[in-house]
Design an enzyme around this catalytic site. Structure first.
Site, PDB file in Angstrom:
ATOM      1  N   HIS A 312       0.810  -1.214   0.000  1.00  0.00           N
ATOM      2  CA  HIS A 312       0.000   0.000   0.000  1.00  0.00           C
ATOM      3  C   HIS A 312       0.847   1.269   0.000  1.00  0.00           C
ATOM      4  O   HIS A 312       0.400   2.302  -0.499  1.00  0.00           O
ATOM      5  CB  HIS A 312      -0.934   0.018   1.213  1.00  0.00           C
ATOM      6  CG  HIS A 312      -2.149  -0.826   1.044  1.00  0.00           C
ATOM      7  ND1 HIS A 312      -2.163  -2.185   1.295  1.00  0.00           N
ATOM      8  CD2 HIS A 312      -3.414  -0.518   0.628  1.00  0.00           C
ATOM      9  CE1 HIS A 312      -3.375  -2.663   1.065  1.00  0.00           C
ATOM     10  NE2 HIS A 312      -4.149  -1.687   0.655  1.00  0.00           N
ATOM     11  N   GLY A 313       2.028   1.212   0.546  1.00  0.00           N
ATOM     12  CA  GLY A 313       2.842   2.423   0.549  1.00  0.00           C
ATOM     13  C   GLY A 313       4.218   2.212   1.156  1.00  0.00           C
ATOM     14  O   GLY A 313       4.408   1.315   1.984  1.00  0.00           O
TER      15      GLY A 313
END
Length: 477
Positions: A312-313
């Protein structure tokens, strides 16, 4: 070209119109051209990244199938390493270097189409899917414009199969598909423009100056952010699935009322389903799943969710978010026998109150974890959590909520709209699908509902102080 724009609507009308005028072979070529054009409008020069991933995975698929009896794993591992290095450079170079190397611009959708490419090569290696010989079809599979930006993460056995010539020859204009797809898109735009973007104003206001608010307002904002990310991401998914349906193409469902989940494990069976099943099939099960003992099972769960957080990041907040969900699941699995015994002891297994408590507690745990998504760093989210120690509940009733960026009409619209989504989700959970029910009603009832829905999205989607039609949250992943 944003999905929430007049340009995109014109693009879709032209794409769908020309698509149905072409023969079977022309349909896939046309969709490939329009998909490449759409992605180029989003990423410009980074279109080359998409081509690189597509070419490498396409050739790897052919190589794996051709050399099954020799050394297919060499080709398989090479393709996976290439994809991971490609993704790692663009998404994680700054994080992995501790900031010593400057992060580059992240190509839009790279996390999604890279995972699709890796899954394709792995499926060919496993014998679950034959290598695609037609590069145009494969490039279309990787770049299909409704899902290229934020998924769902499709599999070759489902989506690529639909681009085969024999199947394309059977596709014809069907008003029922067009109508159902447009209604689904309208519902997605409602969730995004009318609800998610309004909540974004409150979240930005409160999290911008959290020191001005007590824990009560902070927690209310956290709950609103949970709704925002659901309305935003599910809204995009509805648009993507509806748009694909107007083309006679089926895209997998990505959400099944996630906030009705009774446990974290149940939540992940309902939220971002295509990503959850990807990690299950290509990470969790190959690691041993639950086949090698309880301790190994728990380690595998933690590992999968750490990777999910990293997907996700590139940041510690995302890694902690993943770790938190992994810990939730492990604790839930450990306590499950105890809960089962208590339920039997007190005969609570069919209790509505027990189910409501489970839903509320799951939503609470998910909400606390979502706060890591919004925070820019760990110290920020820790500061937000500390605000819970000074709740100042009176701010919930002294008019403060009317000074969080939304005036009374906008706040009323948000409450009513959220209640409508809740009602629809409850009906869907019970197997009553509102869109299908509506399509069966008399036109004198259907068309006023259609017109009102369109007007609400067109008017309320752009009306309101401080309202900004922002990009979708998951476009950043």
């Amino acid at each position: 070209m944003q999905i929430v724009s007049l340009e995109f609507m014109i693009f879709c009308i032209i794409t769908v119109g020309v698509y149905y005028m072409l023969p079977g072979k022309g349909k896939s070529i046309w969709l490939c051209i329009t998909s490449i054009f759409f992605y180029a409008m989003q990423s410009g020069i980074y279109l080359l990244c998409l081509f690189a991933i597509a070419i490498i995975s396409y050739m790897a698929g052919l190589g794996v199938e051709k050399n099954k009896l020799k050394s297919p794993k060499t080709i398989l591992y090479s393709a996976i390493v290439f994809d991971l290095l490609f993704l790692g450079y663009f998404k994680y170079i700054g994080f992995l270097s501790g900031g010593r190397l400057q992060s580059v611009v992240l190509p839009v959708g790279i996390s999604f189409y890279t995972f699709m490419a890796m899954a394709y090569v792995i499926d060919v290696h496993r014998g679950d899917y034959r290598a695609e010989k037609n590069f145009i079809n494969y490039l279309l599979f990787i770049s299909f414009f409704p899902i290229i930006l934020s998924g769902p993460i499709e599999r070759a056995s489902h989506l690529l199969e639909q681009f085969q010539l024999e199947r394309m020859k059977k596709v014809c204009f069907r008003l029922a598909f067009i109508k159902h797809g447009l209604l689904r898109m309208l519902w997605g735009y409602f969730m995004k423009m009318v609800l998610a973007d309004r909540i974004a104003i409150v979240v930005k206001t409160v999290y911008g100056t959290p020191e001005q608010y007590g824990g009560g307002i902070i927690f209310l904002t956290a709950c609103l952010y949970s709704l925002q990310i659901y309305f935003d991401f599910s809204g995009y998914t509805n648009i993507a699935i509806g748009l694909a349906e107007t083309l006679g193409i089926s895209v997998v469902e990505n959400f099944k009322r996630p906030y009705f989940a009774v446990s974290i494990a149940d939540f992940w069976r309902r939220w971002h389903i295509s990503l959850s099943t990807w990690f299950r099939d290509y990470i969790y099960i190959p690691l041993g799943g639950n086949r090698k003992g309880t301790v190994r099972k728990y380690c595998n769960i933690i590992a999968v969710f750490l990777l999910s957080g990293l997907w996700h990041g590139a940041g510690w907040t995302f890694i902690l978010w993943g770790a938190l969900h992994g810990i939730y699941q492990v604790i839930g699995a450990i306590l499950k026998p105890i809960r089962t015994k208590l339920c039997k002891m007190f005969r609570l297994q069919k209790s509505i109150s027990l189910c409501s408590l489970q839903v509320a507690s799951t939503f609470f745990y998910v909400t606390i974890a979502w706060m890591l998504f919004q925070a820019s760093d760990l110290m920020t989210v820790i500061g937000l959590w500390k605000r819970f120690l000074t709740p100042q509940f009176w701010q919930l009733f002294d008019g403060t909520i009317y000074n969080l960026g939304l005036d009374y009409p906008s706040l009323t619209l948000l409450v009513l709209g959220s209640a409508l989504v809740l009602f629809v989700d409850i009906c869907n959970e019970k197997g009553i699908y509102i869109i299908e029910k509506l399509e069966k009603e008399h036109l004198l009832l259907r068309w006023p509902v259609y017109i009102v829905g369109i007007l609400i999205v067109l008017i309320c989607g752009i009306w309101g102080s401080g309202l900004d039609i922002s990009s979708f949250i998951y476009h950043g992943f």
